[in-house]
Design an enzyme around this catalytic site. Structure first.
Site, mmCIF file in Angstrom:
data_model
loop_
_atom_site.group_PDB
_atom_site.id
_atom_site.type_symbol
_atom_site.label_atom_id
_atom_site.label_comp_id
_atom_site.label_asym_id
_atom_site.label_seq_id
_atom_site.Cartn_x
_atom_site.Cartn_y
_atom_site.Cartn_z
ATOM 1 N N GLY A 224 58.827 54.212 -51.184
ATOM 2 C CA GLY A 224 58.825 53.523 -52.476
ATOM 3 C C GLY A 224 59.111 52.033 -52.425
ATOM 4 N N GLU B 267 65.116 48.770 -51.943
ATOM 5 C CA GLU B 267 64.796 50.099 -52.466
ATOM 6 C C GLU B 267 64.033 49.953 -53.787
ATOM 7 O OE1 GLU B 267 64.152 53.047 -52.341
ATOM 8 O OE2 GLU B 267 65.834 54.425 -52.498
ATOM 9 N N ASP B 268 63.212 50.945 -54.110
ATOM 10 C CA ASP B 268 62.468 50.869 -55.369
ATOM 11 C C ASP B 268 63.364 51.081 -56.577
ATOM 12 O OD1 ASP B 268 62.852 53.562 -54.712
ATOM 13 O OD2 ASP B 268 60.790 54.182 -55.087
ATOM 14 N N ASP C 226 68.734 55.726 -58.843
ATOM 15 C CA ASP C 226 68.707 56.721 -59.912
ATOM 16 C C ASP C 226 70.080 57.406 -59.925
ATOM 17 O OD1 ASP C 226 67.516 58.358 -61.874
ATOM 18 O OD2 ASP C 226 66.663 59.734 -60.422
ATOM 19 N N LYS D 18 68.411 52.878 -63.032
ATOM 20 C CA LYS D 18 68.503 53.791 -64.180
ATOM 21 C C LYS D 18 69.966 54.195 -64.314
ATOM 22 C CE LYS D 18 64.368 56.648 -63.851
ATOM 23 N NZ LYS D 18 63.930 58.005 -63.448
ATOM 24 N N PHE E 48 60.916 58.986 -66.506
ATOM 25 C CA PHE E 48 60.265 59.050 -65.199
ATOM 26 C C PHE E 48 59.140 58.020 -65.147
ATOM 27 C CE2 PHE E 48 57.794 60.582 -61.640
ATOM 28 C CZ PHE E 48 58.801 60.840 -60.718
ATOM 29 N N VAL E 49 59.211 57.120 -64.166
ATOM 30 C CA VAL E 49 58.237 56.030 -64.084
ATOM 31 C C VAL E 49 57.419 56.106 -62.798
ATOM 32 C CG1 VAL E 49 59.545 54.452 -65.564
ATOM 33 C CG2 VAL E 49 60.018 54.485 -63.107
ATOM 34 N N ASP F 109 56.318 56.828 -57.089
ATOM 35 C CA ASP F 109 55.227 57.784 -57.029
ATOM 36 C C ASP F 109 55.364 58.906 -58.046
ATOM 37 O OD1 ASP F 109 57.499 58.839 -55.415
ATOM 38 O OD2 ASP F 109 56.156 60.548 -55.172
ATOM 39 N N ARG G 14 51.599 54.869 -56.114
ATOM 40 C CA ARG G 14 52.500 53.797 -55.663
ATOM 41 C C ARG G 14 51.790 52.448 -55.724
ATOM 42 N NH1 ARG G 14 56.844 56.375 -53.122
ATOM 43 N NH2 ARG G 14 56.383 58.332 -52.086
HETATM 44 P P1 IMP Z 1 68.607 58.685 -56.133
HETATM 45 O O1 IMP Z 1 69.092 59.206 -54.816
HETATM 46 O O2 IMP Z 1 68.745 59.709 -57.217
HETATM 47 O O3 IMP Z 1 69.195 57.355 -56.531
HETATM 48 O O4 IMP Z 1 67.053 58.571 -56.017
HETATM 49 C C1 IMP Z 1 66.382 57.482 -55.576
HETATM 50 C C2 IMP Z 1 64.947 57.867 -55.250
HETATM 51 O O5 IMP Z 1 64.422 58.755 -56.231
HETATM 52 C C3 IMP Z 1 64.066 56.654 -55.303
HETATM 53 O O6 IMP Z 1 63.962 56.053 -54.049
HETATM 54 C C4 IMP Z 1 62.751 57.228 -55.762
HETATM 55 O O7 IMP Z 1 61.992 57.626 -54.640
HETATM 56 C C5 IMP Z 1 63.092 58.450 -56.555
HETATM 57 N N1 IMP Z 1 63.005 58.236 -58.021
HETATM 58 C C6 IMP Z 1 64.020 58.167 -58.907
HETATM 59 N N2 IMP Z 1 63.579 57.961 -60.150
HETATM 60 C C7 IMP Z 1 62.229 57.905 -60.065
HETATM 61 C C8 IMP Z 1 61.185 57.706 -61.032
HETATM 62 O O8 IMP Z 1 61.393 57.533 -62.245
HETATM 63 N N3 IMP Z 1 59.910 57.709 -60.551
HETATM 64 C C9 IMP Z 1 59.630 57.887 -59.226
HETATM 65 N N4 IMP Z 1 60.566 58.064 -58.289
HETATM 66 C C10 IMP Z 1 61.858 58.075 -58.704
HETATM 67 MG MG MG Z 2 60.069 59.044 -54.305
#
Ligand code: IMP
Ligand code: MG
Length: 185
Positions: free
Chosen positions: A46, A102-103, A106, A134, A155-156, A162, A168
């Site tokens: 991402g 990082e993208d 979350d 987020k 969800f984006v 992706d 992507r």
């Molecule tokens: P975390 O470990 O929950 O912070 O997740 C981070 C990862 O979840 C990111 O690197 C993304 O790959 C994925 N992710 C979280 N939210 C979204 C979304 O809205 N769209 C797509 N991928 C997401």
């Molecule tokens: Mg992902």
């Protein structure tokens, strides 16, 4: 896979806004690391479009390396808790000024486990640059040193993010209408 037009409920951040913010972040990072000696670590997959654009707007000398972690099971859209390294760095980060790119942050679990793991390798500094945040979904505390945009709990997709590995490449960040989505079988 369906066309993105059939799944897009709204464009959240258009390409112009993304590019302008990435340039600002690049300028800020360049000012904060005047001596260069910076290592950008992209979290695959991402972080790729963001890191490529960011790197081009950073004016101090820097290196790039890549790592992949899995925190979502294949095809899942929720983080499971702790991240497993599936592709490690090529470089030794000891003594380096490291910036993780990082993208999105979350739940925070992905970045938080990557940070813990990288800290044991003794970089000189270790900071985080995320395109999106987020905050409503946060479960693990993560210090985000450079942030593009704070977004609502939706969800984006696009610009690295992706939908089941597709889209992507979109030049904007859009909200997915999950009710219209028919997952590939
Ligand atoms: P975390 O470990 O929950 O912070 O997740 C981070 C990862 O979840 C990111 O690197 C993304 O790959 C994925 N992710 C979280 N939210 C979204 C979304 O809205 N769209 C797509 N991928 C997401
Ligand atoms: Mg992902």
């Amino acid at each position: 896979m369906q066309n993105y037009q059939d799944l897009l409920s709204e464009i959240l951040i258009d390409s112009e806004k993304l590019q302008a913010r990435v340039k600002e972040l690049g300028a800020q990072i360049s000012a904060d690391y005047p001596d260069g000696d910076l290592l950008l670590i992209c979290i695959l997959r991402g972080g790729v479009p963001f890191m490529v654009d960011l790197s081009r707007s950073i004016t101090v000398p820097h290196k790039m390396d890549f790592m992949a972690v899995s925190s979502y099971g294949v095809g899942a859209r929720e983080s499971t808790g702790s991240a497993r390294v599936t592709l490690d760095l090529q470089m030794d980060i000891r003594g380096m000024q490291v910036l993780l790119v990082e993208d999105i942050v979350d739940s925070g679990h992905t970045i938080s486990s990557v940070l813990n793991m990288l800290k044991t390798r003794n970089p000189k500094t270790l900071k985080v640059c995320a395109l999106l945040d987020k905050p409503e979904r946060r479960e693990a505390h993560v210090p985000v040193d450079y942030l593009g945009f704070t977004i609502p709990n939706k969800f984006v997709f696009g610009y690295g993010l992706d939908l089941d590995e597709y889209y992507r490449n979109l030049p904007f960040v859009g909200v997915v209408d999950l009710e219209k989505y028919q997952p590939p079988t």
